[in-house]
Write a protein that holds these residues in place. Structure first.
Motif, short mmCIF file in Angstrom:
data_model
loop_
_atom_site.label_atom_id
_atom_site.label_comp_id
_atom_site.label_asym_id
_atom_site.label_seq_id
_atom_site.Cartn_x
_atom_site.Cartn_y
_atom_site.Cartn_z
N ALA A 27 80.06 41.14 69.07
CA ALA A 27 80.87 41.83 68.07
C ALA A 27 80.74 41.14 66.72
N GLN A 28 80.66 41.93 65.67
CA GLN A 28 80.61 41.37 64.33
C GLN A 28 81.97 40.81 63.93
N LEU A 29 83.02 41.54 64.31
CA LEU A 29 84.40 41.11 64.08
C LEU A 29 85.15 41.19 65.40
N ASN A 30 86.04 40.26 65.64
CA ASN A 30 86.79 40.26 66.89
C ASN A 30 87.77 41.43 66.94
N PRO A 31 88.18 41.83 68.15
CA PRO A 31 89.11 42.95 68.28
C PRO A 31 90.40 42.73 67.49
N THR A 32 90.90 43.82 66.93
CA THR A 32 92.20 43.76 66.27
C THR A 32 93.32 43.86 67.30
N ILE A 72 83.12 47.49 62.89
CA ILE A 72 81.78 47.14 62.41
C ILE A 72 81.75 47.42 60.91
N ASP A 73 81.26 46.47 60.12
CA ASP A 73 81.33 46.61 58.66
C ASP A 73 79.98 46.34 58.00
N ASP A 74 79.57 47.26 57.14
CA ASP A 74 78.33 47.09 56.37
C ASP A 74 78.59 47.31 54.89
N THR A 75 79.83 47.01 54.45
CA THR A 75 80.19 47.21 53.04
C THR A 75 79.79 46.03 52.17
N GLY A 76 79.45 44.91 52.82
CA GLY A 76 79.18 43.69 52.07
C GLY A 76 80.39 42.79 51.95
N ALA A 77 81.52 43.23 52.51
CA ALA A 77 82.75 42.45 52.43
C ALA A 77 82.70 41.20 53.30
N VAL A 83 75.32 44.88 58.80
CA VAL A 83 74.69 45.46 59.97
C VAL A 83 74.42 46.94 59.71
N ASN A 84 73.47 47.49 60.43
CA ASN A 84 73.24 48.93 60.37
C ASN A 84 74.19 49.58 61.36
N ILE A 85 75.15 50.35 60.86
CA ILE A 85 76.20 50.90 61.71
C ILE A 85 75.62 51.80 62.80
N VAL A 86 74.71 52.69 62.42
CA VAL A 86 74.14 53.64 63.39
C VAL A 86 73.40 52.90 64.50
N ASP A 87 72.58 51.93 64.13
CA ASP A 87 71.82 51.16 65.13
C ASP A 87 72.76 50.34 66.01
N ASN A 88 73.80 49.77 65.42
CA ASN A 88 74.74 48.95 66.16
C ASN A 88 75.44 49.76 67.25
N VAL A 89 75.89 50.96 66.88
CA VAL A 89 76.55 51.83 67.85
C VAL A 89 75.58 52.25 68.95
N ALA A 90 74.34 52.56 68.57
CA ALA A 90 73.33 52.96 69.56
C ALA A 90 73.03 51.83 70.53
N ASN A 91 72.97 50.59 70.03
CA ASN A 91 72.72 49.44 70.90
C ASN A 91 73.86 49.23 71.89
N ARG A 140 81.21 51.62 57.55
CA ARG A 140 82.28 50.98 58.32
C ARG A 140 82.68 51.91 59.46
N ALA A 141 82.87 51.32 60.65
CA ALA A 141 83.23 52.12 61.81
C ALA A 141 84.20 51.35 62.69
N GLU A 142 85.05 52.08 63.37
CA GLU A 142 86.01 51.50 64.30
C GLU A 142 85.63 51.93 65.72
N ILE A 143 85.47 50.95 66.60
CA ILE A 143 85.08 51.20 67.99
C ILE A 143 86.31 51.09 68.89
N ASN A 144 86.48 52.08 69.75
CA ASN A 144 87.50 52.02 70.80
C ASN A 144 86.77 52.09 72.14
N ALA A 145 86.80 51.01 72.91
CA ALA A 145 86.02 50.92 74.15
C ALA A 145 86.94 50.63 75.33
#
Length: 219
Positions: A27-32, A72-77, A83-91, A140-145
């Motif tokens: 994970a790029q960022l830990n779960p909220t 997942i964040d690709d805003t530069g913040a 990260v590439n959001i689309v590729d990250n989700v696909a992986n 930027r995307a939010e994953i619910n798994a």
């Protein structure tokens, strides 16, 4: 001290041994947030067409269910964290949810983060895209798994293999599910219900040595 990030490791078998290691998702960022839940330990599987007795799957232990939410964040913040959001989700989908061509099922997973450690399978995940660049690509995307603990049915139900209880049968070379159902129930037509009870996706290609639970008939 380096920040410990959520890691999802994938394996070919439920033992999650080093020799069966496939890869991992970090994970790029830990779960909220994450939550745990448990289900009833008795499942009734209706027969086809609603006629005849139901199959009852009895489990001596409830599987643990985990729901995770992370971003997942690709805003530069995040410095150095683009990260590439689309590729990250696909992986993530390929590693955790797609059927493995070698094992004919989804990969076995090990969730690891702090006190959270669980051998499991992913049941589903969803993505909410939050921000986009000028060209419409998500940044930027939010994953619910959601994950369910994997319980080895064979080892957990040893000793419950009696005429009044569920049967545990080890697959031998040449076995097929309809024939096994014929031997257990006297009727081969229960094979779809048995496959569902054991989370078997490809019932035409059983693996020798695999243990299958044949639930008792509900009277």
């Amino acid at each position: 001290m380096a920040l410990e990030l959520l890691t999802i490791k994938a394996y070919k078998s439920a033992s999650c041994s080093f020799s069966d290691y496939i890869g991992e998702y970090n994970a790029q960022l830990n779960p909220t947030e994450y939550s745990k839940s448990w289900k009833t330990n008795s499942v009734s599987v209706p027969t086809g067409g609603g006629s005849g007795p139901n199959l009852v799957m009895v489990k001596p232990a409830d599987p643990e269910n985990i729901s995770l939410k992370f971003t997942i964040d690709d805003t530069g913040a995040i410095p150095g964290g683009n990260v590439n959001i689309v590729d990250n989700v696909a992986n993530l989908k390929e590693l955790c949810l797609d059927v493995n061509d070698d094992t004919h099922t989804t990969n076995y997973l090990s969730l690891e983060w702090g006190s959270l450690e669980l051998k499991c399978k992913m049941t589903d995940f969803s993505v909410v895209y939050k921000l986009f660049d000028f060209d419409g690509f998500p940044i930027r995307a939010e994953i619910n798994a959601n994950f369910t603990e994997f319980i080895d049915v064979g080892s957990m139900l040893e000793g419950y293999n009696s005429p009044d209880m569920s049967h545990i049968i080890e697959v031998k070379q040449g076995d097929n599910l309809p024939l096994m159902c014929k031997n257990i129930y006297g009727d081969p037509n229960y094979y779809l219900q048995v496959a569902e009870a054991n989370n078997i996706i490809d019932f035409r290609n059983l693996i020798p040595g695999q243990k299958i639970l044949f639930p008792r008939l509900e009277k």
